[in-house]
Design a protein around this motif. Structure first.
Motif, mmCIF file in Angstrom:
data_model
loop_
_atom_site.group_PDB
_atom_site.id
_atom_site.type_symbol
_atom_site.label_atom_id
_atom_site.label_comp_id
_atom_site.label_asym_id
_atom_site.label_seq_id
_atom_site.Cartn_x
_atom_site.Cartn_y
_atom_site.Cartn_z
ATOM 1 N N VAL A 134 -1.320 -4.348 -42.977
ATOM 2 C CA VAL A 134 0.148 -4.391 -42.984
ATOM 3 C C VAL A 134 0.678 -3.868 -44.331
ATOM 4 O O VAL A 134 1.631 -3.084 -44.372
ATOM 5 N N ALA A 135 0.024 -4.279 -45.417
ATOM 6 C CA ALA A 135 0.454 -3.809 -46.742
ATOM 7 C C ALA A 135 0.321 -2.291 -46.847
ATOM 8 O O ALA A 135 1.215 -1.602 -47.361
ATOM 9 N N ARG A 136 -0.800 -1.765 -46.355
ATOM 10 C CA ARG A 136 -0.999 -0.302 -46.388
ATOM 11 C C ARG A 136 0.058 0.409 -45.547
ATOM 12 O O ARG A 136 0.591 1.442 -45.939
ATOM 13 N N LEU A 137 0.339 -0.158 -44.368
ATOM 14 C CA LEU A 137 1.321 0.483 -43.484
ATOM 15 C C LEU A 137 2.709 0.480 -44.129
ATOM 16 O O LEU A 137 3.449 1.459 -44.046
ATOM 17 N N ARG A 138 3.055 -0.620 -44.800
ATOM 18 C CA ARG A 138 4.370 -0.674 -45.469
ATOM 19 C C ARG A 138 4.424 0.319 -46.612
ATOM 20 O O ARG A 138 5.460 0.915 -46.888
ATOM 21 N N HIS A 139 3.280 0.510 -47.272
ATOM 22 C CA HIS A 139 3.228 1.451 -48.387
ATOM 23 C C HIS A 139 3.286 2.905 -47.886
ATOM 24 O O HIS A 139 4.016 3.730 -48.430
ATOM 25 N N GLU A 140 2.553 3.223 -46.832
ATOM 26 C CA GLU A 140 2.448 4.625 -46.352
ATOM 27 C C GLU A 140 3.627 5.037 -45.462
ATOM 28 O O GLU A 140 3.858 6.218 -45.251
ATOM 29 N N ARG A 141 4.325 4.057 -44.878
ATOM 30 C CA ARG A 141 5.500 4.319 -44.049
ATOM 31 C C ARG A 141 5.273 5.351 -42.934
ATOM 32 O O ARG A 141 6.006 6.350 -42.837
ATOM 33 N N PRO A 142 4.281 5.139 -42.062
ATOM 34 C CA PRO A 142 4.090 6.080 -40.960
ATOM 35 C C PRO A 142 5.212 5.957 -39.929
ATOM 36 O O PRO A 142 5.806 4.888 -39.769
ATOM 37 N N THR A 143 5.479 7.090 -39.248
ATOM 38 C CA THR A 143 6.431 7.086 -38.135
ATOM 39 C C THR A 143 5.696 7.088 -36.794
ATOM 40 O O THR A 143 6.273 6.781 -35.759
ATOM 41 N N VAL A 144 4.408 7.489 -36.835
ATOM 42 C CA VAL A 144 3.563 7.467 -35.646
ATOM 43 C C VAL A 144 2.275 6.758 -36.020
ATOM 44 O O VAL A 144 1.765 6.924 -37.129
ATOM 45 N N LEU A 145 1.762 5.955 -35.082
ATOM 46 C CA LEU A 145 0.571 5.153 -35.342
ATOM 47 C C LEU A 145 -0.428 5.422 -34.218
ATOM 48 O O LEU A 145 -0.048 5.432 -33.046
ATOM 49 N N ALA A 146 -1.700 5.656 -34.569
ATOM 50 C CA ALA A 146 -2.714 5.878 -33.538
ATOM 51 C C ALA A 146 -3.955 5.079 -33.875
ATOM 52 O O ALA A 146 -4.326 4.964 -35.044
ATOM 53 N N GLY A 147 -4.590 4.496 -32.851
ATOM 54 C CA GLY A 147 -5.803 3.740 -33.107
ATOM 55 C C GLY A 147 -6.092 2.760 -31.997
ATOM 56 O O GLY A 147 -5.416 2.746 -30.963
ATOM 57 N N PRO A 148 -7.103 1.909 -32.210
ATOM 58 C CA PRO A 148 -7.463 0.922 -31.189
ATOM 59 C C PRO A 148 -6.321 -0.084 -30.980
ATOM 60 O O PRO A 148 -5.715 -0.544 -31.952
ATOM 61 N N PRO A 149 -6.027 -0.414 -29.738
ATOM 62 C CA PRO A 149 -4.843 -1.241 -29.457
ATOM 63 C C PRO A 149 -4.855 -2.598 -30.145
ATOM 64 O O PRO A 149 -3.810 -3.064 -30.602
ATOM 65 N N VAL A 150 -6.003 -3.235 -30.253
ATOM 66 C CA VAL A 150 -6.008 -4.597 -30.789
ATOM 67 C C VAL A 150 -5.687 -4.596 -32.286
ATOM 68 O O VAL A 150 -5.029 -5.504 -32.789
ATOM 69 N N ALA A 151 -6.108 -3.544 -32.989
ATOM 70 C CA ALA A 151 -5.784 -3.442 -34.415
ATOM 71 C C ALA A 151 -4.284 -3.198 -34.598
ATOM 72 O O ALA A 151 -3.637 -3.784 -35.471
ATOM 73 N N ILE A 152 -3.742 -2.325 -33.749
ATOM 74 C CA ILE A 152 -2.307 -2.018 -33.856
ATOM 75 C C ILE A 152 -1.469 -3.248 -33.515
ATOM 76 O O ILE A 152 -0.505 -3.574 -34.209
ATOM 77 N N LEU A 153 -1.867 -3.955 -32.454
ATOM 78 C CA LEU A 153 -1.098 -5.147 -32.067
ATOM 79 C C LEU A 153 -1.152 -6.206 -33.161
ATOM 80 O O LEU A 153 -0.132 -6.819 -33.501
ATOM 81 N N ALA A 154 -2.349 -6.429 -33.706
ATOM 82 C CA ALA A 154 -2.486 -7.456 -34.745
ATOM 83 C C ALA A 154 -1.588 -7.123 -35.936
ATOM 84 O O ALA A 154 -0.871 -7.992 -36.451
ATOM 85 N N ALA A 155 -1.594 -5.864 -36.364
ATOM 86 C CA ALA A 155 -0.770 -5.462 -37.506
ATOM 87 C C ALA A 155 0.717 -5.557 -37.152
ATOM 88 O O ALA A 155 1.526 -6.043 -37.949
ATOM 89 N N ALA A 156 1.065 -5.124 -35.947
ATOM 90 C CA ALA A 156 2.469 -5.119 -35.541
ATOM 91 C C ALA A 156 3.015 -6.540 -35.458
ATOM 92 O O ALA A 156 4.123 -6.824 -35.923
ATOM 93 N N ARG A 157 2.239 -7.441 -34.861
ATOM 94 C CA ARG A 157 2.726 -8.823 -34.723
ATOM 95 C C ARG A 157 2.779 -9.528 -36.072
ATOM 96 O O ARG A 157 3.691 -10.298 -36.350
ATOM 97 N N ARG A 158 1.784 -9.254 -36.930
ATOM 98 C CA ARG A 158 1.821 -9.877 -38.248
ATOM 99 C C ARG A 158 3.035 -9.396 -39.036
ATOM 100 O O ARG A 158 3.750 -10.194 -39.647
ATOM 101 N N ALA A 159 3.282 -8.091 -38.985
ATOM 102 C CA ALA A 159 4.427 -7.535 -39.733
ATOM 103 C C ALA A 159 5.746 -8.102 -39.214
ATOM 104 O O ALA A 159 6.709 -8.223 -39.961
ATOM 105 N N GLY A 160 5.769 -8.490 -37.941
ATOM 106 C CA GLY A 160 6.985 -9.060 -37.379
ATOM 107 C C GLY A 160 7.164 -10.537 -37.718
ATOM 108 O O GLY A 160 8.255 -11.086 -37.554
ATOM 109 N N HIS A 161 6.078 -11.190 -38.158
ATOM 110 C CA HIS A 161 6.125 -12.639 -38.390
ATOM 111 C C HIS A 161 6.128 -13.024 -39.865
ATOM 112 O O HIS A 161 6.421 -14.155 -40.200
ATOM 113 N N ASP A 162 5.733 -12.106 -40.764
ATOM 114 C CA ASP A 162 5.480 -12.545 -42.144
ATOM 115 C C ASP A 162 6.715 -12.469 -43.043
ATOM 116 O O ASP A 162 6.628 -12.700 -44.243
ATOM 117 N N GLY A 163 7.862 -12.085 -42.460
ATOM 118 C CA GLY A 163 9.086 -12.094 -43.252
ATOM 119 C C GLY A 163 9.274 -10.853 -44.102
ATOM 120 O O GLY A 163 10.277 -10.707 -44.777
#
Ligand SMILES: [Zn+2]
Length: 446
Positions: free
Chosen positions: A180-209
């Motif tokens: 999540v920290a890397r994603l906030r730093h790199e600011r991607p507009t498109v994300l590609a990868g295994p679904p479970v990794a993307i979901l975990a990062a997406a849900r965490r970023a939505g919950h951590d404030g």
């Protein structure tokens, strides 16, 4: 908002260019060009493939229709593991790259798939068309890849993104907060990868404030992603989610969904897909579910004829609303070897449990362990995104599992034990596998 026609037709235009056909691509023109590719491939393999020369199974006379391919025998993952005689159809000097894949078989020997420079170029072309369905010039495209596999933006994806005048970024899959920290730093507009990794990062970023991720489009690939998982990713990121099917044996890219999200358009210039009855091997009509069998029409180094993928799926009848003539795979694709036989004679698919569990906001990953064969214990390990201590959540998740009809029948008829626990660290955020362990509570007959 419906994307402009130029983008909708991008896959068809790529296919037409690939085969030297006029635009707009027609189904008849596509099939005639594919039949030509198939006949040339068979003629080449008769000369150049030690495997097929030893088998002596290829006809001298060209086929008059694509359906005649059903007269040929299958190739299997075991043929790739054995590699004796080799399936390589070019000299060693023409091999640009060999990919080694571990197999789940008892021998432990890997599969090796060889690619020529032309094979790699063909894959980059398809990725460019496929990523072009949702990637714009100026996009920052982050690829999440397993940290243990260096050069995760390999396989031509990075090159495809650069051709679209976008910028590829590589983010290793690891602890969720770090991603999540890397994603906030790199600011991607498109994300590609295994679904479970993307979901975990997406849900965490939505919950951590913290700051929300401004991702517009997502491509899930290299692992199963059911409707509940894709909906969850779309909701957590506010992004459009595209799905992909492919395997190393198909030259990585295989099929991708357009903006209609009604099936994955196949890479038909390069792949001939059949659906066969997994027991009899007989071809099944369009719309029926069976084993996906692939012929790599354009693969130069190691073409595969009627390769049994071990994937269970179906071709979708009718046309897509986008107007493409490319055939579509139903996105509900599962591995035959992932099905879990339960006591009492029922079978549960991990995808069915995914559907039941990923709808819960707190779920970041689901791991399954089957004890015994048939299993008389099913252990469900759930990694939550925020706070695992909620006793009520555990009860609701457990209820969701045991409401599944196969699980309920196994409990009633065979005394299946279902254990549900929360874990901190998942087995993997990349490709998820069912863990199978031996003897159960009885101490086991093996
Ligand atoms: Zn479409």
């Amino acid at each position: 908002v419906k994307p402009p026609p130029s983008r909708i037709r991008r896959l068809d235009d790529w296919a037409a260019a690939c085969l030297g056909l006029p635009r707009p691509l027609s189904r008849d023109g596509l099939d005639a060009a594919r039949l030509d590719r198939l006949n040339r491939l068979i003629a080449r393999l008769r000369r150049a493939s030690p495997f097929h020369r030893a088998r002596g199974d290829l006809p001298e006379r060209p086929f008059a229709s694509l359906a005649e391919i059903a007269s040929l025998g299958f190739t299997t993952p075991a043929d790739l593991v054995r590699a004796d005689p080799p399936l390589l159809a070019v000299s060693q000097g023409s091999v640009d790259r060999v990919v080694t894949l571990p197999t789940s078989g008892t021998s432990g020997a890997p599969k090796r798939i060889a690619f020529s420079a032309a094979d790699r170029a063909a894959t980059v072309d398809f990725f460019t068309a496929g990523m072009g369905l949702f990637t714009e010039a100026g996009d920052r495209v982050a690829f999440l890849f397993p940290a243990e596999r260096p050069g995760g933006v390999g396989n031509g994806l990075g090159e495809a993104v650069r051709r679209l005048a976008a910028e590829p970024l590589a983010i290793p899959i690891g602890p969720v907060d770090e991603m999540v920290a890397r994603l906030r730093h790199e600011r991607p507009t498109v994300l590609a990868g295994p679904p479970v990794a993307i979901l975990a990062a997406a849900r965490r970023a939505g919950h951590d404030g913290g700051e929300r991720l401004a991702v517009r489009a997502v491509l899930v690939s290299s692992d199963r992603a059911g409707p509940a998982m894709k909906r969850a990713i779309a909701t957590a990121l506010g992004a459009e989610v595209h799905d992909h099917w492919g395997m190393t044996e198909t030259g990585f890219g295989g099929a991708v969904d357009c903006a209609c999200h009604d099936g994955l358009h196949l890479r038909e210039p390069d792949l001939l897909v059949e659906i066969v009855d997994p027991v009899s091997g007989r071809p099944l009509p369009t719309g029926e579910v069976g084993e996906i069998v692939v012929t790599t029409l354009a693969h130069e180094a190691m073409p595969l004829l009627r390769y049994r993928t071990g994937d269970r799926g179906r071709l979708m009848p009718g046309g897509c609303a986008c107007g493409s003539v490319l055939a579509r795979l139903d996105p509900a694709i599962e591995r035959f070897d992932e099905a879990i036989a339960l006591v009492g004679g029922t079978v549960i698919s991990p995808a069915a449990l995914d559907e039941r569990l990923f709808g819960f906001d707190a779920v970041g990953d689901v791991g399954l362990e089957a004890v015994g064969d048939p299993a008389d214990r099913l252990i469900v390990r759930i990694r939550t995104v925020a706070g695992a201590g909620d006793a009520d959540l555990a009860a609701r998740l457990r209820a969701a599992v045991i409401e599944d009809s196969a699980v309920a029948a196994a409990i009633a008829r065979g005394g299946l034990m279902v254990e549900l626990g929360f874990v901190e660290t998942p087995p993997s955020l990349a490709k998820r596998r069912v863990v199978r362990t031996g003897a159960a509570r009885s101490g086991g007959s093996g």
